[in-house]
Design an enzyme around this catalytic site. Structure first.
Site, PDB file in Angstrom:
ATOM      1  N   GLU A 248     -16.398  15.583 -33.455  1.00  0.00           N
ATOM      2  CA  GLU A 248     -16.224  16.721 -32.556  1.00  0.00           C
ATOM      3  C   GLU A 248     -15.300  17.803 -33.126  1.00  0.00           C
ATOM      4  O   GLU A 248     -15.287  18.933 -32.629  1.00  0.00           O
ATOM      5  CB  GLU A 248     -15.688  16.241 -31.208  1.00  0.00           C
TER       6      GLU A 248
ATOM      7  N   GLY B 159     -20.658  14.341 -19.719  1.00  0.00           N
ATOM      8  CA  GLY B 159     -21.923  14.172 -19.020  1.00  0.00           C
ATOM      9  C   GLY B 159     -21.950  14.995 -17.749  1.00  0.00           C
ATOM     10  O   GLY B 159     -21.003  14.949 -16.959  1.00  0.00           O
TER      11      GLY B 159
ATOM     12  N   ILE C 186     -20.477   6.753 -17.923  1.00  0.00           N
ATOM     13  CA  ILE C 186     -21.357   6.898 -16.765  1.00  0.00           C
ATOM     14  C   ILE C 186     -22.786   7.160 -17.241  1.00  0.00           C
ATOM     15  O   ILE C 186     -23.049   8.146 -17.938  1.00  0.00           O
ATOM     16  CB  ILE C 186     -20.893   8.059 -15.862  1.00  0.00           C
TER      17      ILE C 186
ATOM     18  N   MET D 234     -13.941  10.821 -20.472  1.00  0.00           N
ATOM     19  CA  MET D 234     -13.040   9.672 -20.522  1.00  0.00           C
ATOM     20  C   MET D 234     -11.606   9.999 -20.947  1.00  0.00           C
ATOM     21  O   MET D 234     -10.809   9.083 -21.134  1.00  0.00           O
ATOM     22  CB  MET D 234     -13.618   8.617 -21.480  1.00  0.00           C
ATOM     23  N   GLU D 235     -11.255  11.287 -21.084  1.00  0.00           N
ATOM     24  CA  GLU D 235      -9.924  11.594 -21.611  1.00  0.00           C
ATOM     25  C   GLU D 235      -9.160  12.721 -20.912  1.00  0.00           C
ATOM     26  O   GLU D 235      -7.928  12.709 -20.878  1.00  0.00           O
ATOM     27  CB  GLU D 235     -10.021  11.970 -23.108  1.00  0.00           C
TER      28      GLU D 235
ATOM     29  N   ASP E  22     -25.333  15.349 -22.032  1.00  0.00           N
ATOM     30  CA  ASP E  22     -26.350  14.571 -21.309  1.00  0.00           C
ATOM     31  C   ASP E  22     -26.119  14.750 -19.828  1.00  0.00           C
ATOM     32  O   ASP E  22     -25.129  15.364 -19.405  1.00  0.00           O
ATOM     33  CB  ASP E  22     -26.259  13.086 -21.699  1.00  0.00           C
TER      34      ASP E  22
END
Length: 244
Positions: A11, A77, A168, A189-190, A213
């Site tokens: 990333e 997501g 997820i 997640m962060e 996504d």
């Protein structure tokens, strides 16, 4: 000094390619890349996935590199129908969707801080930089890569983000998140753990998320490929404008 964090090496790869006068520091199984990026003093690091990993990295950045600002950039997501792959979300309110210290605190409420969410720093400059990037999108993203991930007319949304130590990938989980945090538009997640560390240390912070996504039963893209060819170049274009 500006700290830039991503959860995956891919990333921030495009940023590393542009980094000048590079020196590295190894701490806590992480490599911190210090240098200049578009004439700004920066430290780049990938934190690894999850709230604990990102909190460790953020704390290290603040204590060891005396950063004036932290920017987290990476994928997320989408959990709202209006979001499509390739869209950019600039974080507003950051929630930890898996935090539940009831009955001592309300669900989502951070113990001691007594806050259900933490608000990012004023994002007006970052949203302007993102708009400029989207206007020159084809300068950074190859058409073949955009077609591979079915990206068409990407847009910018300033909105709330939910963070938690879960990937997820089902409609059932999305429905639960929509009910728990109705204003959240994407999940990762962060971000919220970075927000908590920055809040407690009084360091300005921003969150940039590229939708990779729909966080549903079809969330099976090639994440390393998307991170390297799409998200990394989004970060490059956005931050080039931001630092200008």
């Amino acid at each position: 000094m500006i700290g830039i964090i991503s959860a995956m090496q891919e990333e921030i790869q495009a940023l590393l390619h542009e980094l000048k006068d590079v020196s590295t520091t190894e701490k806590g199984m992480r490599t911190y890349y210090k240098g200049t990026l578009f004439n700004k003093n920066v430290v780049l690091v990938f934190s690894r996935w999850g709230k604990v990993a990102s909190a460790i990295t953020t704390t290290q950045l603040i204590n060891d590199f005396n950063v004036d600002e932290i920017i987290f950039t990476g994928v997320a997501g989408g959990i709202k129908d209006e979001l499509n792959i390739g869209d950019v979300v600039i974080g507003n309110n950051m929630y930890q969707h898996d935090l539940n210290a009831t009955p001592f605190y309300e669900k989502l409420e951070i113990p001691i801080l007594k806050k259900k969410f933490l608000k990012t720093t004023d994002a007006s400059r970052l949203t302007e930089a993102t708009s400029l990037f989207l206007a020159t999108y084809n300068d950074y993203i190859k058409m073949t890569d955009a077609q591979l991930f079915d990206i068409t007319n990407p847009k910018l949304i300033f909105g709330d983000i939910a963070s938690g130590d879960q990937f997820i990938s089902s409609l059932k989980k999305i429905k639960k998140l929509n009910k728990l945090i109705p204003t959240a538009i994407c999940v990762e997640m962060e971000g919220a753990s970075v927000a908590q560390v920055c809040f407690e240390y009084d360091v300005p912070f921003s969150i940039i998320r590229v939708i990779s996504d729909k966080a549903n039963d079809n969330a099976t893209i090639d994440f390393p490929k998307f991170a390297n060819s799409i998200a990394s170049n989004y970060a490059l274009g956005i931050l080039k404008n931001y630092f200008s």
